[in-house]
Design a protein around this motif. Structure first.
Motif, PDB file in Angstrom:
ATOM      1  N   ALA A  72       0.919  -1.034   0.083  1.00  0.00           N
ATOM      2  CA  ALA A  72       0.065  -0.006  -0.057  1.00  0.00           C
ATOM      3  C   ALA A  72       0.889   1.238   0.113  1.00  0.00           C
ATOM      4  O   ALA A  72       1.890   1.403   0.515  1.00  0.00           O
ATOM      5  CB  ALA A  72      -0.829   0.001   1.259  1.00  0.00           C
ATOM      6  N   ASP A  76      -2.446   7.272  -0.543  1.00  0.00           N
ATOM      7  CA  ASP A  76      -3.742   7.313  -1.595  1.00  0.00           C
ATOM      8  C   ASP A  76      -3.772   8.698  -1.991  1.00  0.00           C
ATOM      9  O   ASP A  76      -3.561   9.649  -1.717  1.00  0.00           O
ATOM     10  CB  ASP A  76      -5.018   7.201  -0.299  1.00  0.00           C
ATOM     11  N   GLY A 115     -10.271   3.208  -2.192  1.00  0.00           N
ATOM     12  CA  GLY A 115      -9.475   1.969  -1.772  1.00  0.00           C
ATOM     13  C   GLY A 115      -9.729   0.802  -2.421  1.00  0.00           C
ATOM     14  O   GLY A 115      -8.887   0.102  -2.274  1.00  0.00           O
ATOM     15  N   SER A 157      -7.675  -2.586  -1.607  1.00  0.00           N
ATOM     16  CA  SER A 157      -7.846  -2.292   0.226  1.00  0.00           C
ATOM     17  C   SER A 157      -9.129  -3.178   0.479  1.00  0.00           C
ATOM     18  O   SER A 157     -10.091  -3.211  -0.405  1.00  0.00           O
ATOM     19  CB  SER A 157      -7.944  -1.117   0.611  1.00  0.00           C
ATOM     20  N   LYS A 158      -8.871  -3.985   1.608  1.00  0.00           N
ATOM     21  CA  LYS A 158     -10.330  -4.173   2.481  1.00  0.00           C
ATOM     22  C   LYS A 158     -10.989  -2.958   2.890  1.00  0.00           C
ATOM     23  O   LYS A 158     -10.071  -2.080   3.416  1.00  0.00           O
ATOM     24  CB  LYS A 158     -10.130  -5.056   3.412  1.00  0.00           C
ATOM     25  N   SER A 170      -5.060  -8.494   6.547  1.00  0.00           N
ATOM     26  CA  SER A 170      -3.854  -8.822   6.051  1.00  0.00           C
ATOM     27  C   SER A 170      -3.705 -10.164   5.636  1.00  0.00           C
ATOM     28  O   SER A 170      -3.020 -10.671   5.000  1.00  0.00           O
ATOM     29  CB  SER A 170      -2.884  -8.380   7.556  1.00  0.00           C
ATOM     30  N   TYR A 228      -4.906  -8.407   1.505  1.00  0.00           N
ATOM     31  CA  TYR A 228      -5.491  -6.893   0.912  1.00  0.00           C
ATOM     32  C   TYR A 228      -4.179  -6.076   1.027  1.00  0.00           C
ATOM     33  O   TYR A 228      -3.384  -6.326   2.041  1.00  0.00           O
ATOM     34  CB  TYR A 228      -6.636  -6.497   1.657  1.00  0.00           C
ATOM     35  N   SER A 273      -4.451  -3.262   2.146  1.00  0.00           N
ATOM     36  CA  SER A 273      -4.366  -2.388   3.199  1.00  0.00           C
ATOM     37  C   SER A 273      -5.913  -2.651   3.694  1.00  0.00           C
ATOM     38  O   SER A 273      -6.719  -3.113   3.259  1.00  0.00           O
ATOM     39  CB  SER A 273      -4.095  -0.835   3.006  1.00  0.00           C
ATOM     40  N   PHE A 274      -6.098  -1.928   5.011  1.00  0.00           N
ATOM     41  CA  PHE A 274      -7.452  -1.755   5.477  1.00  0.00           C
ATOM     42  C   PHE A 274      -7.678  -0.409   5.643  1.00  0.00           C
ATOM     43  O   PHE A 274      -6.923   0.258   6.046  1.00  0.00           O
ATOM     44  CB  PHE A 274      -7.554  -2.525   6.972  1.00  0.00           C
ATOM     45  N   ARG A 275      -9.024  -0.166   5.452  1.00  0.00           N
ATOM     46  CA  ARG A 275      -9.267   1.139   5.242  1.00  0.00           C
ATOM     47  C   ARG A 275     -10.814   1.192   5.986  1.00  0.00           C
ATOM     48  O   ARG A 275     -11.626   0.410   5.664  1.00  0.00           O
ATOM     49  CB  ARG A 275      -9.254   2.077   4.420  1.00  0.00           C
ATOM     50  N   HIS A 315      -3.076   0.608   7.443  1.00  0.00           N
ATOM     51  CA  HIS A 315      -4.376   1.104   7.622  1.00  0.00           C
ATOM     52  C   HIS A 315      -4.770   2.461   8.011  1.00  0.00           C
ATOM     53  O   HIS A 315      -3.906   3.273   8.079  1.00  0.00           O
ATOM     54  CB  HIS A 315      -4.885   0.197   8.880  1.00  0.00           C
TER      55      HIS A 315
END
Length: 192
Positions: free
Chosen positions: A5, A8, A41, A46-47, A105, A109, A111-113, A147
Motif C-alpha cells: 500500500a 492514497d 480504497g 484494500s479491504k 492482512s 489485501y 491495506s485496510f481502510r 491501515h
C-alpha cells in the motif's frame, strides 16, 4: 490484489493515518466524500469497511465491478457497526477493529481502510468520554500493516466542546480536499 500500500493519491492518506473531517448535513451530502474514499480504497486493492447511515446510497455510488472479490467491501449502518450489542463499548470496538485489520492482512489485501459517520454518538447517547477514549486508542494501533481510519463529524450535530475533542484525538484533518497536520492533536487528550 496489490501487495503493498502506498499513499492514497486521491486523499493523501498515509499508512496508519487517523483523520477527521467535518461536514454539515444541512448544506452538503456526506455521500460524495465517502464514495470517493471507498472507491479509491477498492481501486488500491484494500479491504474497506464503511459505517454510514445510508449504506444503499454509498453502495449505489461505487462503480460496478470494482470489488475484486466477495467481502472486499463491507457497508453497514453506523448503528450496526458501532453498537452490535445495542450499546457502544470501547474495548469491543477496538478489539473488533484490530480483528478486521488482521483479517485484511491475512487475506492479502493491500491495506485496510475504515470510514465512519460518527453521528451515531449523538443519536444513541453514547458516553462521550468512552467514545473519545476509543478514538484516542485508534492512534496506538501500530501500523505494521497499512491501515487508514477516516472519521466524519456532522457539525449540525456536535457542539464546539465536542469538536475540540475530535481535534484532540485525530493527528490529521481533511479540509477542502487535502489532509493537513492538526495542531490541536494531543497524544493523550484529557476529557473534562
Amino acid at each position: 490484489m496489490a501487495t503493498s500500500a502506498v499513499q492514497d493519491p486521491g486523499f493523501g492518506f498515509v499508512p496508519g493515518d487517523h483523520v477527521c473531517a467535518f461536514y454539515s448535513s444541512s448544506r452538503s451530502p456526506l455521500d460524495d466524500i465517502v464514495a470517493d474514499f471507498v472507491t479509491n480504497g477498492l481501486r488500491a486493492g484494500s479491504k474497506v469497511f464503511c459505517m454510514v447511515d445510508r449504506p444503499s446510497q454509498v453502495r449505489s455510488r461505487i462503480p460496478a465491478g470494482l470489488e475484486a472479490e466477495d467481502g472486499m467491501l463491507i457497508v453497514l449502518t453506523a448503528d450496526e457497526a458501532y453498537l452490535p450489542d445495542g450499546r457502544f463499548s470501547k474495548d469491543a470496538f477496538i478489539a473488533a477493529t484490530k480483528t478486521k485489520i488482521a483479517e485484511a492482512s491475512d487475506h492479502g489485501y493491500a491495506s485496510f481502510r475504515a470510514v465512519g459517520d460518527e453521528g451515531f454518538v449523538v443519536r444513541n447517547h453514547v458516553d462521550i468520554k468512552e467514545w473519545f477514549a476509543a478514538e484516542s486508542e485508534l492512534n496506538t494501533i501500530v501500523p505494521d500493516y497499512p491501515h487508514f481510519f477516516f472519521c466524519l463529524y456532522d457539525l449540525d450535530l456536535f457542539d464546539g466542546d465536542t469538536v475540540m475533542h475530535v481535534l484532540k484525538t485525530h493527528p490529521r484533518v481533511y479540509v477542502n480536499g487535502i489532509i493537513i497536520g492538526n495542531p490541536h492533536y494531543q497524544a493523550d487528550p484529557l476529557l473534562g
